[in-house]
Design a protein around this motif. Structure first.
Motif, PDB file in Angstrom:
ATOM      1  N   LYS A 175      -0.196  -9.615  -4.164  1.00 17.02           N
ATOM      2  CA  LYS A 175       0.002  -9.408  -2.732  1.00 17.02           C
ATOM      3  C   LYS A 175      -1.130 -10.087  -1.960  1.00 17.02           C
ATOM      4  CE  LYS A 175       1.497  -5.406  -1.524  1.00 17.02           C
ATOM      5  NZ  LYS A 175       1.565  -3.950  -1.201  1.00 17.02           N
ATOM      6  N   LEU A 176      -0.751 -10.906  -0.977  1.00 13.78           N
ATOM      7  CA  LEU A 176      -1.707 -11.591  -0.111  1.00 13.78           C
ATOM      8  C   LEU A 176      -1.544 -11.049   1.295  1.00 13.78           C
ATOM      9  CD1 LEU A 176      -3.868 -13.781   0.209  1.00 13.78           C
ATOM     10  CD2 LEU A 176      -2.021 -15.428   0.612  1.00 13.78           C
ATOM     11  N   LYS A 177      -2.607 -10.442   1.820  1.00 18.59           N
ATOM     12  CA  LYS A 177      -2.523  -9.757   3.101  1.00 18.59           C
ATOM     13  C   LYS A 177      -3.134 -10.586   4.233  1.00 18.59           C
ATOM     14  CE  LYS A 177      -3.137  -5.249   0.828  1.00 18.59           C
ATOM     15  NZ  LYS A 177      -3.958  -4.006   0.792  1.00 18.59           N
ATOM     16  N   ASN A 178      -2.442 -10.547   5.368  1.00 16.45           N
ATOM     17  CA  ASN A 178      -2.983 -11.074   6.623  1.00 16.45           C
ATOM     18  C   ASN A 178      -3.358 -12.555   6.522  1.00 16.45           C
ATOM     19  OD1 ASN A 178      -3.389 -10.457   9.282  1.00 16.45           O
ATOM     20  ND2 ASN A 178      -5.438  -9.603   8.997  1.00 16.45           N
ATOM     21  N   LEU A 179      -2.501 -13.349   5.940  1.00 19.44           N
ATOM     22  CA  LEU A 179      -2.808 -14.764   5.738  1.00 19.44           C
ATOM     23  C   LEU A 179      -2.980 -15.504   7.057  1.00 19.44           C
ATOM     24  CD1 LEU A 179      -3.124 -17.158   3.791  1.00 19.44           C
ATOM     25  CD2 LEU A 179      -0.628 -17.443   3.876  1.00 19.44           C
ATOM     26  N   PHE A 180      -2.115 -15.218   8.044  1.00 21.58           N
ATOM     27  CA  PHE A 180      -2.167 -15.918   9.320  1.00 21.58           C
ATOM     28  C   PHE A 180      -2.643 -15.033  10.472  1.00 21.58           C
ATOM     29  CE2 PHE A 180       1.157 -18.146   6.853  1.00 21.58           C
ATOM     30  CZ  PHE A 180       0.565 -19.396   6.803  1.00 21.58           C
ATOM     31  N   GLY A 181      -3.161 -13.842  10.151  1.00 23.61           N
ATOM     32  CA  GLY A 181      -3.695 -12.974  11.185  1.00 23.61           C
ATOM     33  C   GLY A 181      -2.654 -12.182  11.947  1.00 23.61           C
ATOM     34  N   HIS A 182      -1.413 -12.165  11.478  1.00 24.06           N
ATOM     35  CA  HIS A 182      -0.351 -11.408  12.137  1.00 24.06           C
ATOM     36  C   HIS A 182      -0.001 -10.148  11.338  1.00 24.06           C
ATOM     37  CE1 HIS A 182       0.639 -14.400  15.254  1.00 24.06           C
ATOM     38  NE2 HIS A 182       0.338 -15.307  14.331  1.00 24.06           N
ATOM     39  N   ALA A 183      -0.929  -9.669  10.539  1.00 22.63           N
ATOM     40  CA  ALA A 183      -0.698  -8.533   9.635  1.00 22.63           C
ATOM     41  C   ALA A 183       0.440  -8.844   8.666  1.00 22.63           C
ATOM     42  CB  ALA A 183      -0.417  -7.257  10.415  1.00 22.63           C
ATOM     43  N   ASP A 184       0.654 -10.113   8.406  1.00 24.59           N
ATOM     44  CA  ASP A 184       1.704 -10.546   7.494  1.00 24.59           C
ATOM     45  C   ASP A 184       1.286 -10.274   6.052  1.00 24.59           C
ATOM     46  OD1 ASP A 184      -0.116 -12.582   8.607  1.00 24.59           O
ATOM     47  OD2 ASP A 184       0.596 -13.800   6.939  1.00 24.59           O
ATOM     48  N   ILE A 185       2.249  -9.849   5.260  1.00 19.03           N
ATOM     49  CA  ILE A 185       1.995  -9.542   3.857  1.00 19.03           C
ATOM     50  C   ILE A 185       2.944 -10.376   3.008  1.00 19.03           C
ATOM     51  CG2 ILE A 185       2.058  -7.768   2.074  1.00 19.03           C
ATOM     52  CD1 ILE A 185       1.250  -5.735   4.120  1.00 19.03           C
ATOM     53  N   TRP A 186       2.366 -11.221   2.176  1.00 16.41           N
ATOM     54  CA  TRP A 186       3.127 -12.077   1.259  1.00 16.41           C
ATOM     55  C   TRP A 186       2.973 -11.505  -0.145  1.00 16.41           C
ATOM     56  CZ3 TRP A 186       5.382 -16.605   3.389  1.00 16.41           C
ATOM     57  CH2 TRP A 186       5.003 -16.868   4.709  1.00 16.41           C
ATOM     58  N   ASP A 187       4.064 -11.358  -0.841  1.00 20.10           N
ATOM     59  CA  ASP A 187       3.956 -10.780  -2.185  1.00 20.10           C
ATOM     60  C   ASP A 187       4.947 -11.435  -3.137  1.00 20.10           C
ATOM     61  OD1 ASP A 187       6.309  -8.515  -2.859  1.00 20.10           O
ATOM     62  OD2 ASP A 187       6.121  -9.089  -0.760  1.00 20.10           O
ATOM     63  N   THR A 188       4.572 -11.416  -4.392  1.00 21.14           N
ATOM     64  CA  THR A 188       5.401 -11.894  -5.486  1.00 21.14           C
ATOM     65  C   THR A 188       5.371 -10.850  -6.588  1.00 21.14           C
ATOM     66  OG1 THR A 188       4.924 -14.210  -4.980  1.00 21.14           O
ATOM     67  CG2 THR A 188       5.740 -13.714  -7.186  1.00 21.14           C
ATOM     68  N   SER A 189       6.525 -10.518  -7.109  1.00 22.09           N
ATOM     69  CA  SER A 189       6.589  -9.498  -8.156  1.00 22.09           C
ATOM     70  C   SER A 189       7.527  -9.948  -9.260  1.00 22.09           C
ATOM     71  CB  SER A 189       7.070  -8.155  -7.581  1.00 22.09           C
ATOM     72  OG  SER A 189       8.378  -8.278  -7.052  1.00 22.09           O
ATOM     73  N   GLY A 190       7.281  -9.436 -10.443  1.00 23.57           N
ATOM     74  CA  GLY A 190       8.111  -9.764 -11.587  1.00 23.57           C
ATOM     75  C   GLY A 190       8.241  -8.592 -12.534  1.00 23.57           C
ATOM     76  N   ILE A 191       9.416  -8.438 -13.103  1.00 26.14           N
ATOM     77  CA  ILE A 191       9.689  -7.380 -14.080  1.00 26.14           C
ATOM     78  C   ILE A 191      10.410  -8.005 -15.268  1.00 26.14           C
ATOM     79  CG2 ILE A 191      10.843  -5.189 -14.527  1.00 26.14           C
ATOM     80  CD1 ILE A 191      10.706  -4.586 -11.559  1.00 26.14           C
TER      81      ILE A 191
END
Length: 523
Positions: A175-191
């Motif tokens: 999870k990558l938080k606040n990349l562009f300062g808009h409280a945006d959360i980018w995440d990648t998950s795998g199972i």
């Protein structure tokens, strides 16, 4: 009241603060003219700890009993080196416009604190009510100080078990938080499951996007599931999901999916073989949910209701076209002895094909309802699915599988088991009584017991079967089970160890008496 002369900074007494409900919000008295007489006494006796305590008690007593009128002069935001001011203002601006007393302002500050923490991009949030300008008596400044996440990149990995299917899975996420300062959360998950299931997804979540007043999300996913053991097919999904509306009670999303069904064993029943191949799923899904129960892990009072509607095929003439509706109603009430509580629930769902002569059309097997499995009766909220004592996809309409005889000279085809093909109509109900265990060590840890009874049934309505549907026969063929168990509530899930006894099942059903384990999330 006339304004008093401001106290020079080097002579000002320490400001007093009050912590509200265990949060970080504080109220600083400062130079508020409401307390001029108290401040004058403090200058004379600031070294007397007894009078200082009495003064604080007097202030706290007034704050808790009498309304202290105040007006917000300004909202000051500090500590956000990367997060845009507009993001924080959008979360809290509506809260500080209406309060007219200190008590109302403290309540608004508590809500604002919770909202900002829910963004999940701050390590801490502190809201202080400070004195306004001396020339504007009766005013206060709201100071919001945030500490942004020290490490924007987080991740976790773990191995999890699924007792009902006797399988294990390896799960991980980044999870990558606040990349562009808009409280945006980018995440990648795998199972990755030992049963050959696979799920990979990546997406972004935005709490605010320009003037849109609701969070938005977008996600790309690849999902592969193995249903050979239960229904003789493998399912592969690849597509996009867009979250269009998300509030406390409402969720609206659009799903565009390319679905592939295969049967590598070539043993599937005719009902499954007719649906093998590729299909496009273009669906709009709306969910309404309200939960007024006092706890998700052990409800003792309150009620909950959810309704989920899904329409597929509106914008794709060649894709799957159906309507699916689910209802779920729960209620809990205390019984008044031994800390017991009664939980009851009723769930129902229906799937119908869309099109001319829809009663003769078929619904897609993966979009039908299946009952069974070991999920919690109390925690799961969203539609009919759980029926303790039965395996996953362990009851309901079936169709005979085929297998080619090993004798090539005969070339005959014979049956080898049954496929569970699901139902277009599903109904489940349960009653659960929770109670404390006699030992104090269990009560202190929240470990308690419960006794339950549950019942459910499935029916096929598509492909002309609606003509053969009989409500009386549907009620008579309900499957049921009962049991007792011990519940271990944890921070992350509700663990149940149950003994289940199947009360009613039919020849093709997969019900079994004995011990069952259940791990259910309260969310």
């Amino acid at each position: 009241m006339a304004n008093s002369e401001p106290v020079p900074p080097d002579q000002a007494p320490p400001s007093d603060s009050e912590e509200i409900n265990g949060t970080d919000e504080t109220f600083e008295e400062g130079e508020d003219t409401e307390y001029e007489e108290v401040e004058e006494e403090e200058e004379e006796d600031e070294l007397d700890p007894v009078k200082e305590r009495e003064r604080l008690k007097s202030i706290f007593r007034r704050l808790s009993t009498d309304p202290v009128h105040v007006r917000v002069h300004d909202v000051v935001i500090k500590g956000n080196t990367k997060t845009k001011d507009a993001i924080i203002e959008a979360e809290i601006s509506d809260l500080f416009k209406t309060p007219k007393t200190v008590q109302e302002l403290v309540a608004a500050a508590s809500i604002a604190n919770a909202r900002l923490k829910q963004l999940d991009v701050f390590d801490s949030v502190s809201i202080t009510l400070d004195a306004g300008p001396t020339e504007l008596p009766g005013t206060t400044n709201v100071v919001i100080e945030v500490v942004e996440a020290s490490s924007p990149l987080t991740g976790n990995v773990g191995v999890f078990s699924k007792p009902e299917s006797r399988s294990w899975s390896l799960e991980g996420s980044l999870k990558l938080k606040n990349l562009f300062g808009h409280a945006d959360i980018w995440d990648t998950s795998g199972i990755f499951g030992w049963d050959q299931s696979l799920e990979i997804s990546t997406g972004v979540w935005l709490p605010r996007f320009r003037s849109v007043p609701t969070p938005l999300s977008a996600r790309a996913f690849l999902l592969s599931q193995d249903w050979l053991k239960f229904s003789s097919y493998k399912e592969r999904l690849m597509g996009l999901n867009f979250g269009l509306l998300s509030t406390n009670n409402h969720d609206l999303s659009y799903n565009l999916t390319w679905r592939t069904l295969t049967d590598p064993t070539r043993m599937s029943s005719p009902s499954i073989r007719r649906q093998l191949g590729h299909n496009m799923l273009s669906a709009l899904k709306y969910c309404y949910k309200i939960d007024r129960r006092d706890s998700h892990l052990r409800p003792k009072s309150g009620y909950a209701f959810s309704s989920t509607s899904q329409v597929s095929g509106l914008w794709d003439l060649r894709g799957l076209k159906f309507f699916r509706q689910e209802f779920d109603l729960r209620a809990a009430t205390p019984l008044g002895f031994w800390n017991t509580a009664l939980n009851v629930g009723l769930s129902a769902g229906v799937t119908l094909p869309l099109g001319r002569d829809f009663t003769k059309l078929s619904t897609s097997v993966p979009d039908r309802f299946f009952l069974g499995g070991h999920s919690s009766l109390v925690c799961s909220l969203g539609g009919p699915s759980s029926l303790l004592g039965f395996q996953t996809r362990g009851l309901g309409p079936t169709d005979m599988r085929r297998v080619v005889n090993s004798n090539k000279d005969e070339g005959s085809v014979q049956s080898d088991g049954h496929d569970f093909v699901g139902g277009d109509l599903a109904v489940t109900a349960f009653a659960d009584v929770s109670f404390d265990l006699p030992l104090k060590i269990f009560r202190d840890a929240g470990i308690h017991g419960h006794a339950f009874i549950c019942a459910g049934n499935l029916a096929k309505l598509s492909e002309g079967e609606i003509k053969n549907f009989s409500p009386e026969r549907f009620l008579k063929t309900f499957r049921s089970s009962a049991g007792v168990g011990v519940i271990l509530p944890t921070k992350f899930c509700r663990v149940e160890i149950n003994y289940c006894h199947v009360l009613k099942q039919f020849e093709q059903d997969r019900g079994k008496n004995g011990i069952q384990f259940s791990f259910s999330s309260p969310l």
